[in-house]
Design an enzyme around this catalytic site. Structure first.
Site, PDB file in Angstrom:
ATOM      1  CE  LYS A  22       5.947   5.870   3.033  1.00  0.00           C
ATOM      2  NZ  LYS A  22       4.766   5.445   3.813  1.00  0.00           N
ATOM      3  CG  ASN A  23       3.674   3.159   0.937  1.00  0.00           C
ATOM      4  OD1 ASN A  23       4.189   3.388   2.037  1.00  0.00           O
ATOM      5  ND2 ASN A  23       2.938   4.053   0.311  1.00  0.00           N
ATOM      6  CB  CYS A 117      -3.180  10.142  10.200  1.00  0.00           C
ATOM      7  SG  CYS A 117      -3.601   9.810   8.502  1.00  0.00           S
ATOM      8  NE  ARG A 122      -4.566   6.325   6.277  1.00  0.00           N
ATOM      9  CZ  ARG A 122      -3.251   6.408   6.063  1.00  0.00           C
ATOM     10  NH1 ARG A 122      -2.537   7.306   6.685  1.00  0.00           N
ATOM     11  NH2 ARG A 122      -2.677   5.538   5.249  1.00  0.00           N
ATOM     12  CG  ASP A 305       0.496   8.091  -1.262  1.00  0.00           C
ATOM     13  OD1 ASP A 305       0.960   6.954  -1.076  1.00  0.00           O
ATOM     14  OD2 ASP A 305      -0.446   8.569  -0.594  1.00  0.00           O
ATOM     15  NE  ARG A 397       5.669   8.477   9.168  1.00  0.00           N
ATOM     16  CZ  ARG A 397       4.504   8.230   9.761  1.00  0.00           C
ATOM     17  NH1 ARG A 397       3.841   9.185  10.365  1.00  0.00           N
ATOM     18  NH2 ARG A 397       3.990   7.014   9.722  1.00  0.00           N
TER      19      ARG A 397
HETATM   20  C1  EPZ Z   1      -1.650   2.953   1.845  1.00  0.00           C
HETATM   21  O1  EPZ Z   1      -2.382   3.363   2.985  1.00  0.00           O
HETATM   22  C2  EPZ Z   1      -0.399   3.805   1.854  1.00  0.00           C
HETATM   23  N1  EPZ Z   1       0.368   3.527   3.070  1.00  0.00           N
HETATM   24  C3  EPZ Z   1      -0.766   5.277   1.781  1.00  0.00           C
HETATM   25  O2  EPZ Z   1       0.453   5.993   1.650  1.00  0.00           O
HETATM   26  C4  EPZ Z   1      -1.592   5.524   0.524  1.00  0.00           C
HETATM   27  O3  EPZ Z   1      -2.020   6.864   0.521  1.00  0.00           O
HETATM   28  C5  EPZ Z   1      -2.811   4.592   0.518  1.00  0.00           C
HETATM   29  O4  EPZ Z   1      -2.380   3.220   0.638  1.00  0.00           O
HETATM   30  C6  EPZ Z   1      -3.600   4.705  -0.782  1.00  0.00           C
HETATM   31  O5  EPZ Z   1      -2.770   4.374  -1.866  1.00  0.00           O
HETATM   32  C7  EPZ Z   1       1.145   2.424   3.080  1.00  0.00           C
HETATM   33  O6  EPZ Z   1       1.186   1.657   2.141  1.00  0.00           O
HETATM   34  C8  EPZ Z   1       1.943   2.207   4.330  1.00  0.00           C
HETATM   35  P1  EPZ Z   1      -6.034   2.278   1.897  1.00  0.00           P
HETATM   36  P2  EPZ Z   1      -3.662   2.467   3.447  1.00  0.00           P
HETATM   37  O7  EPZ Z   1      -6.399   1.184   2.833  1.00  0.00           O
HETATM   38  O8  EPZ Z   1      -3.420   1.047   3.119  1.00  0.00           O
HETATM   39  C9  EPZ Z   1     -10.454   3.496   3.119  1.00  0.00           C
HETATM   40  C10 EPZ Z   1       2.073   7.554   2.139  1.00  0.00           C
HETATM   41  O9  EPZ Z   1       2.085   8.780   1.997  1.00  0.00           O
HETATM   42  N2  EPZ Z   1     -10.436   2.255   3.916  1.00  0.00           N
HETATM   43  O10 EPZ Z   1      -5.752   1.942   0.480  1.00  0.00           O
HETATM   44  O11 EPZ Z   1      -3.995   2.832   4.846  1.00  0.00           O
HETATM   45  C11 EPZ Z   1      -9.492   4.529   3.669  1.00  0.00           C
HETATM   46  O12 EPZ Z   1     -10.117   5.282   4.698  1.00  0.00           O
HETATM   47  C12 EPZ Z   1       0.842   6.893   2.693  1.00  0.00           C
HETATM   48  O13 EPZ Z   1       3.012   6.786   1.823  1.00  0.00           O
HETATM   49  C13 EPZ Z   1     -11.623   1.853   4.542  1.00  0.00           C
HETATM   50  O14 EPZ Z   1     -12.656   2.519   4.444  1.00  0.00           O
HETATM   51  O15 EPZ Z   1      -4.777   3.054   2.478  1.00  0.00           O
HETATM   52  C14 EPZ Z   1      -9.185   5.361   2.459  1.00  0.00           C
HETATM   53  O16 EPZ Z   1     -10.219   6.292   2.276  1.00  0.00           O
HETATM   54  C15 EPZ Z   1      -0.214   7.900   3.079  1.00  0.00           C
HETATM   55  N3  EPZ Z   1     -11.613   0.700   5.263  1.00  0.00           N
HETATM   56  C16 EPZ Z   1      -9.224   4.339   1.322  1.00  0.00           C
HETATM   57  O17 EPZ Z   1      -9.937   3.211   1.820  1.00  0.00           O
HETATM   58  C17 EPZ Z   1     -10.476  -0.074   5.386  1.00  0.00           C
HETATM   59  O18 EPZ Z   1     -10.527  -1.128   6.047  1.00  0.00           O
HETATM   60  C18 EPZ Z   1      -7.842   3.867   0.854  1.00  0.00           C
HETATM   61  O19 EPZ Z   1      -7.154   3.415   1.992  1.00  0.00           O
HETATM   62  C19 EPZ Z   1      -9.299   0.366   4.751  1.00  0.00           C
HETATM   63  C20 EPZ Z   1      -9.306   1.526   4.018  1.00  0.00           C
END
Ligand code: EPZ
Length: 428
Positions: A22-23, A117, A122, A305, A397
């Site tokens: 999915k991702n 969320c 996020r 995840d 989803r």
């Molecule tokens: C992706 O989310 C995935 N979603 C998430 O999967 C997954 O949990 C996550 O990566 C971590 O592997 C998709 O790919 C669509 P991040 P993403 O940016 O990109 C912080 C699922 O269940 N952060 O890697 O939003 C953030 O708050 C979903 O399939 C900042 O601080 O995650 C978090 O604590 C849930 N500033 C950490 O980094 C930013 O600009 C990791 O977030 C971006 C992120």
């Protein structure tokens, strides 16, 4: 609102095939907009997040055709609109990938601010940092993120936080920037590499995806291509845990064992037997399993995840297990729901202390997000009696035909579709 009704206690046996990631699919569908041409993408999972993102790009004027259940043809020759409305981002956060894709091709994009969320706030500050470093101006107004550049110029970008989304968004924005872009401290998940491979198949020049430094040489233009999405590491891990929590013997097929290493290692530490073949892992487990400590980390660490699913497994292991969530600040909200089934878990900040129990009782529970929903299903497969999981829309989803795949492995699970909404609006 559909429900999954599970009668637990059946040990799962047989073989399950993993669907497309999915991702990876979400990043690739957005990345297709960088090409003024046609891409054919195979192994696209039939999950709601993908369907919703496709609707978002169609709203921009992109033509999308399903060639079969798992293959789509995306014609992004013409893009009429560079604004992604709130209704789309409200349905799926990953619409923010359109920021990087549209900026990378048209030097402009406007996408509604993605909200937080229930797993955390996020923010997207790292995405914005990358866009600004490439020479774009970013305005946040009226709930919209507006990104504009006269010209995107390659530069060095250090991510303060390892972020999957920011890495993918910046990669897309940099593909046709002038000069060279280095992304330092990027995320290294398998889906990052998959998106980079797809971009390269479209004519981009990206090296180092999956390592600590991604180098992008800007190219003049990009074309459509044919691409097959990798198998879903998290779906595969979820079925591995389904085998272990029911004390069964399941072969999980069509996966990439390398992607599963952290998950396999931690399950083996608990006493689960995992046998690797070319693109399959055979998972067998005899209870009781052993409680262990797990910490979620960016890839190649144990994936966040998989945290709820692993917590469900630890809840019926012998002894105490400790799960530390180091990626999201609020990813234990599902524990309250699990507690209704008799788990013994104490959450303290970003740590959950799990004292294993030998029995769980079926109960009415509600999914609070995609992976939490999966964890409740897993607990229901083990519990005595009937478990009813509400808000199955969360699960849909990211999991393709979950009840069919589990039923084929011997689970007693049915979906109860709530037709109430439809009947309420039936024209008489
Ligand atoms: C992706 O989310 C995935 N979603 C998430 O999967 C997954 O949990 C996550 O990566 C971590 O592997 C998709 O790919 C669509 P991040 P993403 O940016 O990109 C912080 C699922 O269940 N952060 O890697 O939003 C953030 O708050 C979903 O399939 C900042 O601080 O995650 C978090 O604590 C849930 N500033 C950490 O980094 C930013 O600009 C990791 O977030 C971006 C992120």
């Amino acid at each position: 609102m559909d429900q999954l009704i599970i009668n637990g206690g059946n040990a799962l046996h047989g073989r399950v095939e993993v669907s497309g990631a999915k991702n990876a699919a979400l990043g690739i569908i957005a990345a297709a907009l960088l090409a003024d041409g046609i891409s054919t993408i195979e192994n696209v999972p039939c999950v709601n997040d993908v369907r919703v993102l496709i609707e978002s790009i169609q709203d921009l004027g992109v033509k999308v055709e399903y060639l079969d259940q798992h293959t789509i043809k995306i014609d992004s020759t013409k893009v009429d609109k560079l604004v992604v409305d709130y209704e789309h981002i409200n349905k799926i956060r990953a619409s923010y990938y359109l920021l990087g894709a549209l900026l990378g091709r048209f030097n402009h994009s406007e996408v509604a601010m993605p909200g937080g969320c229930n797993i955390g706030q996020r923010p997207i500050d790292q995405h914005i940092k990358g866009f600004e470093a490439l020479g774009a101006t970013v305005d946040l107004e009226h709930g919209m993120v507006k990104v504009t550049a006269n010209k995107l110029i390659g530069t060095n970008i250090y991510l303060d936080v390892v972020s999957v989304g920011a890495t993918i968004n910046i990669m897309m924005a940099a593909c046709m920037a002038e000069g060279v872009t280095h992304i330092e401290n990027p995320a290294k998940e398998p889906h990052i590499v998959d998106v980079a491979n797809y971009l390269n198949s479209m004519g981009a020049d990206i090296k180092g995806a999956g390592t600590d430094l991604i180098k992008i040489h800007g190219v003049k233009g990009m074309h459509g291509s044919e691409y097959t999405i990798i198998p879903d590491q998290i779906e595969a891990g979820t079925y591995m845990i389904a085998a272990a929590i029911t004390g069964g013997d399941v072969t999980v097929g069509n996966l990439i064992p390398k992607h599963m290493e952290a998950i396999s290692a931690k399950m083996q530490e608990m006493g689960v037997v995992i046998t690797e073949e070319l693109d399959t892992l055979r998972v067998t487990a005899k209870h009781p399993l052993k409680g262990i400590n797990v910490k979620t980390l960016p890839y190649p660490g144990f994936p966040t995840d998989m945290q709820p699913q692993m917590t469900a497994l630890l809840s019926i292991a012998e002894g105490t297990g400790v799960i530390t969530e180091s990626i999201f600040e609020n990813r234990f909200s599902y524990v309250d729901e699990l507690s209704r089934m008799g788990v013994n878990i104490k959450v303290e900040g970003n740590t959950a202390i799990v004292t294993g129990v030998t029995e769980l009782e079926g109960a009415k529970v509600s999914a609070t997000d995609l992976r939490a929903g999966a964890a409740l299903v897993l607990a229901g497969l083990f519990a005595n009696g009937e478990t009813i999981v509400n808000h199955v829309d969360y699960i849909d989803r990211g999991y393709e035909f979950i009840e069919n795949k589990l039923k084929a492995l011997g689970a007693d699970i049915v979906r109860k579709t709530d037709n109430m909404d439809k009947s309420m609006f039936k024209v008489v």
